[in-house]
Design a protein around this motif. Sequence first.
Motif, PDB file in Angstrom:
ATOM      1  N   VAL A  52      96.835  43.332  47.343  1.00 54.22           N
ATOM      2  CA  VAL A  52      96.416  42.645  46.118  1.00 54.22           C
ATOM      3  C   VAL A  52      96.214  41.150  46.383  1.00 54.22           C
ATOM      4  O   VAL A  52      95.200  40.565  45.979  1.00 54.22           O
ATOM      5  CB  VAL A  52      97.455  42.852  44.996  1.00 54.22           C
ATOM      6  CG1 VAL A  52      97.184  41.909  43.825  1.00 54.22           C
ATOM      7  CG2 VAL A  52      97.424  44.301  44.505  1.00 54.22           C
ATOM      8  N   VAL A  53      97.157  40.543  47.084  1.00 52.37           N
ATOM      9  CA  VAL A  53      97.044  39.113  47.404  1.00 52.37           C
ATOM     10  C   VAL A  53      95.829  38.855  48.282  1.00 52.37           C
ATOM     11  O   VAL A  53      95.040  37.924  48.034  1.00 52.37           O
ATOM     12  CB  VAL A  53      98.317  38.606  48.103  1.00 52.37           C
ATOM     13  CG1 VAL A  53      98.103  37.184  48.653  1.00 52.37           C
ATOM     14  CG2 VAL A  53      99.509  38.628  47.153  1.00 52.37           C
ATOM     15  N   PHE A  54      95.639  39.696  49.298  1.00 56.49           N
ATOM     16  CA  PHE A  54      94.559  39.477  50.256  1.00 56.49           C
ATOM     17  C   PHE A  54      93.184  39.584  49.600  1.00 56.49           C
ATOM     18  O   PHE A  54      92.330  38.713  49.780  1.00 56.49           O
ATOM     19  CB  PHE A  54      94.671  40.487  51.395  1.00 56.49           C
ATOM     20  CG  PHE A  54      93.671  40.256  52.496  1.00 56.49           C
ATOM     21  CD1 PHE A  54      93.866  39.258  53.428  1.00 56.49           C
ATOM     22  CD2 PHE A  54      92.522  41.038  52.598  1.00 56.49           C
ATOM     23  CE1 PHE A  54      92.939  39.029  54.439  1.00 56.49           C
ATOM     24  CE2 PHE A  54      91.603  40.822  53.605  1.00 56.49           C
ATOM     25  CZ  PHE A  54      91.809  39.809  54.529  1.00 56.49           C
ATOM     26  N   VAL A  55      92.957  40.630  48.821  1.00 54.92           N
ATOM     27  CA  VAL A  55      91.633  40.816  48.199  1.00 54.92           C
ATOM     28  C   VAL A  55      91.385  39.745  47.133  1.00 54.92           C
ATOM     29  O   VAL A  55      90.250  39.284  46.960  1.00 54.92           O
ATOM     30  CB  VAL A  55      91.486  42.244  47.608  1.00 54.92           C
ATOM     31  CG1 VAL A  55      92.283  42.413  46.320  1.00 54.92           C
ATOM     32  CG2 VAL A  55      90.020  42.572  47.348  1.00 54.92           C
ATOM     33  N   GLU A 112      96.228  29.102  39.096  1.00 58.52           N
ATOM     34  CA  GLU A 112      96.056  27.809  39.765  1.00 58.52           C
ATOM     35  C   GLU A 112      95.704  28.053  41.231  1.00 58.52           C
ATOM     36  O   GLU A 112      96.157  29.035  41.834  1.00 58.52           O
ATOM     37  CB  GLU A 112      97.345  26.976  39.693  1.00 58.52           C
ATOM     38  CG  GLU A 112      97.767  26.574  38.287  1.00 58.52           C
ATOM     39  CD  GLU A 112      96.915  25.453  37.717  1.00 58.52           C
ATOM     40  OE1 GLU A 112      96.159  24.833  38.508  1.00 58.52           O
ATOM     41  OE2 GLU A 112      97.016  25.199  36.498  1.00 58.52           O
ATOM     42  N   LYS A 113      94.922  27.133  41.822  1.00 57.90           N
ATOM     43  CA  LYS A 113      94.506  27.274  43.212  1.00 57.90           C
ATOM     44  C   LYS A 113      95.706  27.317  44.152  1.00 57.90           C
ATOM     45  O   LYS A 113      95.732  28.089  45.109  1.00 57.90           O
ATOM     46  CB  LYS A 113      93.579  26.113  43.597  1.00 57.90           C
ATOM     47  CG  LYS A 113      93.092  26.144  45.042  1.00 57.90           C
ATOM     48  CD  LYS A 113      92.171  24.971  45.315  1.00 57.90           C
ATOM     49  CE  LYS A 113      91.697  24.977  46.767  1.00 57.90           C
ATOM     50  NZ  LYS A 113      92.804  24.789  47.726  1.00 57.90           N
ATOM     51  N   TRP A 114      96.709  26.496  43.883  1.00 56.89           N
ATOM     52  CA  TRP A 114      97.864  26.426  44.790  1.00 56.89           C
ATOM     53  C   TRP A 114      98.635  27.747  44.814  1.00 56.89           C
ATOM     54  O   TRP A 114      99.267  28.075  45.823  1.00 56.89           O
ATOM     55  CB  TRP A 114      98.789  25.278  44.414  1.00 56.89           C
ATOM     56  CG  TRP A 114      99.561  25.458  43.133  1.00 56.89           C
ATOM     57  CD1 TRP A 114      99.206  25.022  41.896  1.00 56.89           C
ATOM     58  CD2 TRP A 114     100.812  26.134  42.980  1.00 56.89           C
ATOM     59  NE1 TRP A 114     100.149  25.381  40.967  1.00 56.89           N
ATOM     60  CE2 TRP A 114     101.160  26.060  41.605  1.00 56.89           C
ATOM     61  CE3 TRP A 114     101.678  26.791  43.855  1.00 56.89           C
ATOM     62  CZ2 TRP A 114     102.321  26.627  41.092  1.00 56.89           C
ATOM     63  CZ3 TRP A 114     102.852  27.352  43.351  1.00 56.89           C
ATOM     64  CH2 TRP A 114     103.156  27.273  41.997  1.00 56.89           C
ATOM     65  N   ILE A 115      98.561  28.496  43.713  1.00 61.79           N
ATOM     66  CA  ILE A 115      99.284  29.773  43.651  1.00 61.79           C
ATOM     67  C   ILE A 115      98.674  30.774  44.617  1.00 61.79           C
ATOM     68  O   ILE A 115      99.392  31.418  45.394  1.00 61.79           O
ATOM     69  CB  ILE A 115      99.281  30.344  42.214  1.00 61.79           C
ATOM     70  CG1 ILE A 115     100.027  29.415  41.268  1.00 61.79           C
ATOM     71  CG2 ILE A 115      99.916  31.733  42.197  1.00 61.79           C
ATOM     72  CD1 ILE A 115     100.017  29.871  39.808  1.00 61.79           C
ATOM     73  N   PHE A 118      99.328  29.626  48.216  1.00 56.81           N
ATOM     74  CA  PHE A 118     100.724  29.871  48.588  1.00 56.81           C
ATOM     75  C   PHE A 118     100.963  31.358  48.816  1.00 56.81           C
ATOM     76  O   PHE A 118     101.640  31.757  49.774  1.00 56.81           O
ATOM     77  CB  PHE A 118     101.651  29.348  47.491  1.00 56.81           C
ATOM     78  CG  PHE A 118     103.114  29.570  47.782  1.00 56.81           C
ATOM     79  CD1 PHE A 118     103.745  28.870  48.790  1.00 56.81           C
ATOM     80  CD2 PHE A 118     103.848  30.491  47.042  1.00 56.81           C
ATOM     81  CE1 PHE A 118     105.096  29.069  49.070  1.00 56.81           C
ATOM     82  CE2 PHE A 118     105.195  30.704  47.308  1.00 56.81           C
ATOM     83  CZ  PHE A 118     105.819  29.996  48.332  1.00 56.81           C
ATOM     84  N   ALA A 119     100.401  32.190  47.939  1.00 59.11           N
ATOM     85  CA  ALA A 119     100.555  33.642  48.067  1.00 59.11           C
ATOM     86  C   ALA A 119      99.937  34.140  49.362  1.00 59.11           C
ATOM     87  O   ALA A 119     100.490  35.016  50.038  1.00 59.11           O
ATOM     88  CB  ALA A 119      99.919  34.349  46.867  1.00 59.11           C
ATOM     89  N   GLY A 171      86.153  32.996  60.316  1.00 60.28           N
ATOM     90  CA  GLY A 171      86.994  32.250  61.244  1.00 60.28           C
ATOM     91  C   GLY A 171      88.279  31.746  60.627  1.00 60.28           C
ATOM     92  O   GLY A 171      88.957  30.874  61.188  1.00 60.28           O
ATOM     93  N   ASP A 172      88.657  32.275  59.469  1.00 59.86           N
ATOM     94  CA  ASP A 172      89.864  31.856  58.756  1.00 59.86           C
ATOM     95  C   ASP A 172      91.103  32.230  59.571  1.00 59.86           C
ATOM     96  O   ASP A 172      91.379  33.399  59.799  1.00 59.86           O
ATOM     97  CB  ASP A 172      89.899  32.545  57.384  1.00 59.86           C
ATOM     98  CG  ASP A 172      90.980  31.977  56.472  1.00 59.86           C
ATOM     99  OD1 ASP A 172      92.125  31.804  56.945  1.00 59.86           O
ATOM    100  OD2 ASP A 172      90.688  31.717  55.289  1.00 59.86           O
ATOM    101  N   MET A 173      91.870  31.220  59.997  1.00 59.05           N
ATOM    102  CA  MET A 173      93.020  31.471  60.870  1.00 59.05           C
ATOM    103  C   MET A 173      94.132  32.244  60.170  1.00 59.05           C
ATOM    104  O   MET A 173      94.813  33.060  60.786  1.00 59.05           O
ATOM    105  CB  MET A 173      93.571  30.145  61.405  1.00 59.05           C
ATOM    106  CG  MET A 173      92.762  29.568  62.553  1.00 59.05           C
ATOM    107  SD  MET A 173      92.575  30.735  63.931  1.00 59.05           S
ATOM    108  CE  MET A 173      94.281  30.948  64.424  1.00 59.05           C
ATOM    109  N   GLN A 174      94.323  31.997  58.860  1.00 57.28           N
ATOM    110  CA  GLN A 174      95.340  32.741  58.122  1.00 57.28           C
ATOM    111  C   GLN A 174      95.032  34.235  58.133  1.00 57.28           C
ATOM    112  O   GLN A 174      95.911  35.073  58.348  1.00 57.28           O
ATOM    113  CB  GLN A 174      95.412  32.257  56.667  1.00 57.28           C
ATOM    114  CG  GLN A 174      96.091  30.926  56.470  1.00 57.28           C
ATOM    115  CD  GLN A 174      96.381  30.668  55.008  1.00 57.28           C
ATOM    116  OE1 GLN A 174      97.373  31.126  54.473  1.00 57.28           O
ATOM    117  NE2 GLN A 174      95.506  29.937  54.351  1.00 57.28           N
ATOM    118  N   VAL A 175      93.767  34.533  57.897  1.00 56.59           N
ATOM    119  CA  VAL A 175      93.325  35.933  57.863  1.00 56.59           C
ATOM    120  C   VAL A 175      93.425  36.539  59.254  1.00 56.59           C
ATOM    121  O   VAL A 175      93.864  37.692  59.426  1.00 56.59           O
ATOM    122  CB  VAL A 175      91.881  36.035  57.323  1.00 56.59           C
ATOM    123  CG1 VAL A 175      91.383  37.482  57.381  1.00 56.59           C
ATOM    124  CG2 VAL A 175      91.815  35.513  55.889  1.00 56.59           C
TER     125      VAL A 175
END
Length: 207
Positions: A52-55, A112-115, A118-119, A171-175
Motif C-alpha cells: 500500500v505504501v509503495f504503490v 501531507e508530502k512528508w507523511i 516518511f512512510a 533510478g530512485d535509490m529508495q525503490v
Amino acid sequence: MMQSDTLLHVANVSTLLVCMVLKFPQIFVLLRAKSTTGLSIKSLVLELIGYVVFVTYQTYYDYPPPTYLEYPILIAQDVVLLLLILLYGGRLQDSLLYSVVFVVGWRLLTVEKWIIDFAMNLCTFISAASKFAQLQCLWRSKDAGQVSALTWALATYTCTTRIYTTVATTGDMQVLVRFIAMTLLNLWVLLSVLYYRRHGCSPIKED
C-alpha cells in the motif's frame, strides 16, 4: 537503444503477467488444505502495508504506471489470502477491523508530502519485517506446512526484474534498495520452504 527498450518492455510485461497469478498457488494450497499451518498472518499484514505504501508513493510522484502496475493486483490477491487465513484460522470477524485500518491508513498517507516520504523510508523495513515474520514462523514450526514454494519463487523473480526496471527508468535509490532487499529475503524464504519440505513433515505436497 532499441534493444534496451525491448528488454525493459519484456521485464515490465513479464513482471505484470507473473504478478497476476503470483498468489494463486498459495491460495489454491490453502483452499485445498483448509489449514494455515506454516503461514504467518503477521507476515501477510506487513506485506500488505508495504504494498500500500509503495504503490501510493509511486502514484503520488507520478512514476510511470508500468513500473508499479502489478501492485494493485498483488494487493487484491493478498486481501483474498488474508480473508482465507482468517476464515480457516477461525478469526473471520477480524476482517472488518483490518478493512477499516487499511482504508484509513491509505487515506492518511497522502494528507501531507512528508507523511508519504516518511512512510516510504520505512517501507523497506516494513516489507523486510514481513519476510522475517514468515521466516520465524518456519523456523519455529520447522514445517513448511501450506506455504507455497512456487509463490515465493515467483516473488523472487518479480523483485529481480524490478531491480532492472528501476535502474532503467526512475533510478530512485529508495525503490532500488527496497527491491534488492526483497529479492534476497524472498530467496531466503524460498530456500527455507524447500529445505523444510525436504527435511520436515509437510501434509500437503505441491505438484
